[in-house]
Design an enzyme around this catalytic site. Structure first.
Site, PDB file in Angstrom:
ATOM      1  N   ILE A  29       0.848  -1.204   0.000  1.00  0.00           N
ATOM      2  CA  ILE A  29       0.000   0.000   0.000  1.00  0.00           C
ATOM      3  C   ILE A  29       0.877   1.245   0.000  1.00  0.00           C
ATOM      4  CG2 ILE A  29      -1.935   1.179   1.136  1.00  0.00           C
ATOM      5  CD1 ILE A  29      -2.560  -1.526   2.492  1.00  0.00           C
ATOM      6  N   SER A  51      11.946  -5.243   5.059  1.00  0.00           N
ATOM      7  CA  SER A  51      11.680  -6.548   5.658  1.00  0.00           C
ATOM      8  C   SER A  51      10.583  -7.293   4.896  1.00  0.00           C
ATOM      9  CB  SER A  51      11.287  -6.411   7.125  1.00  0.00           C
ATOM     10  OG  SER A  51      10.080  -5.702   7.235  1.00  0.00           O
ATOM     11  N   SER A 142      -7.059  -1.057  10.275  1.00  0.00           N
ATOM     12  CA  SER A 142      -7.705  -2.135   9.544  1.00  0.00           C
ATOM     13  C   SER A 142      -9.113  -2.373  10.058  1.00  0.00           C
ATOM     14  CB  SER A 142      -6.868  -3.398   9.750  1.00  0.00           C
ATOM     15  OG  SER A 142      -7.594  -4.537   9.373  1.00  0.00           O
ATOM     16  N   TYR A 167      -1.787  -9.328  15.789  1.00  0.00           N
ATOM     17  CA  TYR A 167      -1.775  -8.316  14.734  1.00  0.00           C
ATOM     18  C   TYR A 167      -2.959  -7.350  14.906  1.00  0.00           C
ATOM     19  CZ  TYR A 167      -3.291  -6.317  10.317  1.00  0.00           C
ATOM     20  OH  TYR A 167      -3.768  -5.452   9.377  1.00  0.00           O
ATOM     21  N   LYS A 171      -3.266  -3.093  16.018  1.00  0.00           N
ATOM     22  CA  LYS A 171      -4.001  -2.006  15.342  1.00  0.00           C
ATOM     23  C   LYS A 171      -4.873  -1.262  16.363  1.00  0.00           C
ATOM     24  CE  LYS A 171      -2.260  -2.480  11.278  1.00  0.00           C
ATOM     25  NZ  LYS A 171      -1.205  -1.538  10.894  1.00  0.00           N
ATOM     26  N   TYR A 195      -8.633   0.229   6.699  1.00  0.00           N
ATOM     27  CA  TYR A 195      -8.748  -0.386   5.375  1.00  0.00           C
ATOM     28  C   TYR A 195      -9.571  -1.654   5.458  1.00  0.00           C
ATOM     29  CZ  TYR A 195      -4.116   1.921   5.065  1.00  0.00           C
ATOM     30  OH  TYR A 195      -3.063   2.776   5.137  1.00  0.00           O
ATOM     31  N   ASN A 197     -10.311  -4.836   2.489  1.00  0.00           N
ATOM     32  CA  ASN A 197      -9.296  -5.741   1.907  1.00  0.00           C
ATOM     33  C   ASN A 197      -8.685  -5.162   0.636  1.00  0.00           C
ATOM     34  OD1 ASN A 197     -10.852  -7.411   3.791  1.00  0.00           O
ATOM     35  ND2 ASN A 197      -9.671  -9.102   2.926  1.00  0.00           N
ATOM     36  N   ARG A 249     -16.018 -10.364   1.929  1.00  0.00           N
ATOM     37  CA  ARG A 249     -15.154  -9.236   2.289  1.00  0.00           C
ATOM     38  C   ARG A 249     -15.437  -8.057   1.356  1.00  0.00           C
ATOM     39  NH1 ARG A 249     -14.518 -12.280   5.693  1.00  0.00           N
ATOM     40  NH2 ARG A 249     -12.636 -13.189   6.595  1.00  0.00           N
ATOM     41  N   ARG A 312     -10.731 -21.535   8.114  1.00  0.00           N
ATOM     42  CA  ARG A 312      -9.476 -21.043   8.674  1.00  0.00           C
ATOM     43  C   ARG A 312      -9.779 -20.415  10.028  1.00  0.00           C
ATOM     44  NH1 ARG A 312      -6.057 -16.548   5.371  1.00  0.00           N
ATOM     45  NH2 ARG A 312      -7.854 -15.252   5.922  1.00  0.00           N
TER      46      ARG A 312
END
Ligand code: UD1
Length: 357
Positions: A29, A51, A142, A167, A171, A195, A197, A249, A312
């Site tokens: 992004i 990275s 996010s 993670y 945020k 954001y 997706n 999504r 998942r």
């Protein structure tokens, strides 16, 4: 207009800096945002520790804009190096802070890596901003902060749910750190962009997503599968409470998303902001995993080999944005169609395939 006013306007133009610091500016992004900022006339400076990005992204940025942004390989967790950078290029009007790790699964197995990197980087930037008279920050957050929202589409007033991964928690924490810091300061302000997706690539196919190793995200995995890198895509569950059973999504075109950052910078300095503002950046429309596959097949003319497997862990059933606030206050809209966006992802993958041949 009187002579005095005209002179003041010229003086303001002459003295006001258009320097923007973009941390993580060679990432997915970040690089698209650097392009949009440069095309809008900003003077862009990038720090990135490479990275999860590649120095060659600079060539892609130059191919599109005809210019190279100033770049230094710096890790934002290194306060001394960041301070030197701020001092060397004194006078940033604002920072757009992307530099962070973003793999949900990895954050579960390496939580401290995520807490150290994502939180310390932000703290360093926030500490250095007032020292160097930088007043505005745009932060990449996010939709993960909403978890599975009770009501759809989700607007910015929806409650923040317990984070499902370190993670996601970084945020939430980073948003809070920004709110508290701005609250305690006279001279700082912030725009937080949540954001949905992001997918796709620049229409020139000069920059796009470059996932490190096996991608976790759907669209890069689809692109690689069609290219023969993986045998088939695993569709994570088709027994969700959605029309075709697969998760939904809000897929937002990455260039449209990048443009929201330019609008956020404008908003920071339009003189109307009283406190930090938070905006959803999405299309307002949801698409299921099967719709992604079918649309990708239609636009690329390629078959996507796939197999339905189990769910998942941590996946949210469905989420899509109410982007009305960004539409109104940032004067920003998602413009690119879903079809065009998926085609841009495929065009970029074709470029990557040629390079790696
Ligand atoms: C996740 C994060 C989001 C983060 C983004 C960036 C959550 C809830 N969401 O988005 O905050 O910004 O990653 O990395 O933490 N899928 C498959 N097969 C695959 C890959 C994905 O079926 O091989 C499905 C998933 O189950 C999901 C959809 O595709 O339904 C999108 O997945 P993905 O691209 O990984 O994004 P999110 O999980 O929505």
């Amino acid at each position: 207009m009187g002579v005095k006013k005209t002179l003041k306007k010229i003086w303001d133009k002459f003295t006001s800096s258009d320097r923007i610091l973009v941390t993580g500016g060679l990432g997915y992004i970040g690089s698209h945002t650097v392009v949009e900022l440069m095309e809008a006339g900003y003077d862009v400076y990038v720090v990135d520790n490479l990275s999860n990005s590649n120095i060659e992204v600079l060539n892609g940025i130059e191919a599109i804009t005809g210019k190279r942004p100033v770049f230094e390989n710096i890790d934002c967790t290194d306060y001394v190096a960041m301070d030197k950078f701020f001092t060397k290029y004194e006078g940033f009007k604002a920072v757009i802070h992307f530099a962070a790790y973003k793999a949900v699964g990895e954050s579960v197995s390496k939580p401290l890596r995520y807490y150290r990197n994502n939180i310390l980087s932000l703290i360093n930037v926030l500490e250095l901003m007032p020292i160097h008279q930088t007043e505005g920050i745009v932060f990449s957050s996010s939709c993960t902060v909403y978890g599975q929202p009770d009501k759809l589409p989700v607007d910015e007033k929806s409650p923040i749910k317990d984070a499902l991964s370190p993670y996601g928690y970084t945020k939430q924490v980073c948003e809070r750190i920004i709110m508290d810091t701005v609250h305690a300061s006279e001279d700082m302000n912030a725009v937080i962009l949540r954001y949905f997706n992001p997918i796709g690539a620049h229409p020139t196919a000069s920059i796009g997503e470059l996932p490190n190793g096996v991608p976790n995200n759907l669209v890069p995995f689809v692109c690689q599968t069609v290219s023969g890198v993986h045998k088939k895509l695993s569709v994570f569950g088709n027994d969700y409470n959605t029309p075709d059973g697969t998760c939904i999504r809000d897929y937002i075109n990455v260039v449209d998303l990048a443009k929201a950052h330019v609008k956020a910078i404008e908003r920071l300095f339009d003189g109307k902001m009283k406190k930090p503002e938070i905006y959803n950046i999405g299309t307002g429309k949801g698409a299921s995993v099967m719709e992604v596959i079918k649309t990708f097949e239609a636009v690329s003319g390629k078959r996507v080999p796939y197999e339905v497997v189990g769910r998942r862990e941590g996946d949210i059933e469905r989420v899509w944005a109410n982007p009305a606030l960004a539409n109104k206050k940032l004067n920003w809209q998602a413009e690119t169609s879903f079809e065009e966006t998926l085609l841009s992802a495929w065009r970029w993958q074709e470029v990557v395939n040629k390079r790696t041949k």
